[in-house]
Enzyme design. Structure first.
Site, short mmCIF file in Angstrom:
data_model
loop_
_atom_site.label_atom_id
_atom_site.label_comp_id
_atom_site.label_asym_id
_atom_site.label_seq_id
_atom_site.Cartn_x
_atom_site.Cartn_y
_atom_site.Cartn_z
N PHE A 1 41.20 36.88 42.75
CA PHE A 1 39.77 36.96 43.70
C PHE A 1 39.37 38.24 44.02
O PHE A 1 38.41 38.34 45.10
CB PHE A 1 39.95 36.01 44.80
CG PHE A 1 40.37 34.41 44.43
CD1 PHE A 1 39.77 33.82 43.67
CD2 PHE A 1 41.71 34.23 44.74
CE1 PHE A 1 39.98 32.39 43.41
CE2 PHE A 1 42.09 32.76 44.30
CZ PHE A 1 41.08 32.01 43.76
N LYS B 1 38.16 41.74 39.88
CA LYS B 1 38.54 42.44 38.49
C LYS B 1 37.68 42.14 37.37
O LYS B 1 37.45 43.14 37.09
CB LYS B 1 40.17 42.26 38.40
CG LYS B 1 40.89 42.66 39.31
CD LYS B 1 42.46 42.23 39.16
CE LYS B 1 42.91 40.98 38.48
NZ LYS B 1 42.88 40.17 39.68
N GLU C 1 42.86 40.11 32.04
CA GLU C 1 44.24 39.44 32.14
C GLU C 1 45.24 40.08 31.61
O GLU C 1 46.12 39.35 30.52
CB GLU C 1 44.14 38.01 31.88
CG GLU C 1 43.10 37.30 32.75
CD GLU C 1 43.30 36.90 34.06
OE1 GLU C 1 44.54 37.36 34.54
OE2 GLU C 1 42.47 36.28 34.80
P1 ADP Z 1 39.56 38.42 39.70
O1 ADP Z 1 39.02 38.66 38.33
O2 ADP Z 1 39.88 39.65 40.42
O3 ADP Z 1 40.47 37.01 40.14
P2 ADP Z 1 36.55 37.65 39.95
O4 ADP Z 1 35.89 38.87 39.70
O5 ADP Z 1 36.82 36.52 39.12
O6 ADP Z 1 38.16 37.86 40.63
O7 ADP Z 1 36.02 36.73 41.37
C1 ADP Z 1 35.69 37.59 42.59
C2 ADP Z 1 35.09 36.66 43.34
O8 ADP Z 1 35.83 35.74 44.01
C3 ADP Z 1 34.63 37.27 44.55
O9 ADP Z 1 33.25 38.07 44.17
C4 ADP Z 1 34.20 36.35 45.40
O10 ADP Z 1 33.07 35.52 45.27
C5 ADP Z 1 35.29 35.06 45.12
N1 ADP Z 1 36.60 34.91 46.43
C6 ADP Z 1 36.80 33.84 46.29
N2 ADP Z 1 37.80 34.01 47.06
C7 ADP Z 1 38.06 35.08 47.53
C8 ADP Z 1 38.64 35.93 48.60
N3 ADP Z 1 39.60 35.18 49.37
N4 ADP Z 1 38.46 37.25 48.91
C9 ADP Z 1 37.34 37.62 48.21
N5 ADP Z 1 36.60 37.18 47.20
C10 ADP Z 1 37.00 35.70 46.85
MG MG Z 2 40.03 37.73 36.60
#
Ligand code: ADP
Ligand code: MG
Length: 200
Positions: free
Chosen positions: A13, A16, A87
């Site tokens: 979240f 990335k 990933e």
């Molecule tokens: P990652 O690939 O790092 O898992 P994503 O790019 O798929 O992240 O998603 C990021 C999005 O997740 C943020 O823009 C926000 O809308 C959402 N989000 C959900 N929970 C959280 C959190 N606890 N902190 C920040 N963003 C979050």
């Molecule tokens: Mg991701």
């Protein structure tokens, strides 16, 4: 065209995938040949698309998460200017895999997004082995969603991924790979990252 290795790391979240897609889109709009790769381990949302938690998406080439899996599509990767990998932590570590990516990134721009730590708070070996070679490392943070007994939210910067099983912190000996989303993971700061059974 620029070449080199860029890495985007952080907990779940932290944005990335969003950041990776943002960069790839910029290059695609500028007229470069862009390809996005994802490991077959992560079948969340869609088998052949990378989808962010906000619903941004892009077609992806699904590969077996190992050196062999990448080597099989080597020719195609070398035909592009920019190669994104999402990933990356799911790839099996081998020196050949690292060599392959160094070779690719000496000619192409390679952007790798990965969790740096697993749910236990321990590094993913493949990420640890590739990271020192990156010309650019972006460390993203999420927001800690821990809520205490008085319903006060933490809200600090989250650098960890909390796995939950039926709403409770997953024990240390739970399997390392368990693909899931909001139902099984939360972003947490160090203080609120709980791993029952971990020896500190
Ligand atoms: P990652 O690939 O790092 O898992 P994503 O790019 O798929 O992240 O998603 C990021 C999005 O997740 C943020 O823009 C926000 O809308 C959402 N989000 C959900 N929970 C959280 C959190 N606890 N902190 C920040 N963003 C979050
Ligand atoms: Mg991701």
């Amino acid at each position: 065209m620029a070449s080199g290795l860029r890495m985007i790391v952080g907990p779940m979240f932290s944005g990335k995938t969003t950041e990776l897609l943002r960069i790839l889109r910029k290059y695609a709009i500028a007229g470069y040949a862009v390809v996005l790769v994802k490991p077959s381990t992560d079948a969340r949302y869609s088998a052949s698309k990378v989808v962010s938690h906000d619903g941004l998406e892009m077609d992806a080439l699904v590969v077996e998460p190992s050196f062999t899996g990448l080597a099989r599509v080597a020719e195609l990767l070398f035909e592009h200017d920019v190669v994104g990998i999402d990933e990356f932590q799911f790839f099996e570590y081998s020196p050949d895999l690292v060599k392959f990516l160094l070779n690719l990134s000496s000619e192409k721009l390679v952007i790798v997004a990965a969790l740096n730590l697993d749910f236990r708070g321990e590094p993913w070996e493949v990420v640890k082995e590739l990271l020192p070679y990156a010309e650019d490392v972006k460390v993203l943070k999420a927001v800690c969603t821990y809520v205490d007994q008085q319903r006060r939210k933490c809200g600090k910067q989250a650098s960890r991924t909390q796995r939950l099983i039926d709403g409770r912190p997953a024990p240390y000996d739970s399997p390392r790979i368990m693909v899931g989303g909001k139902e099984s993971y939360e972003a947490r700061c160090r203080k609120h990252h709980v791993v029952p059974g971990r020896r500190d």
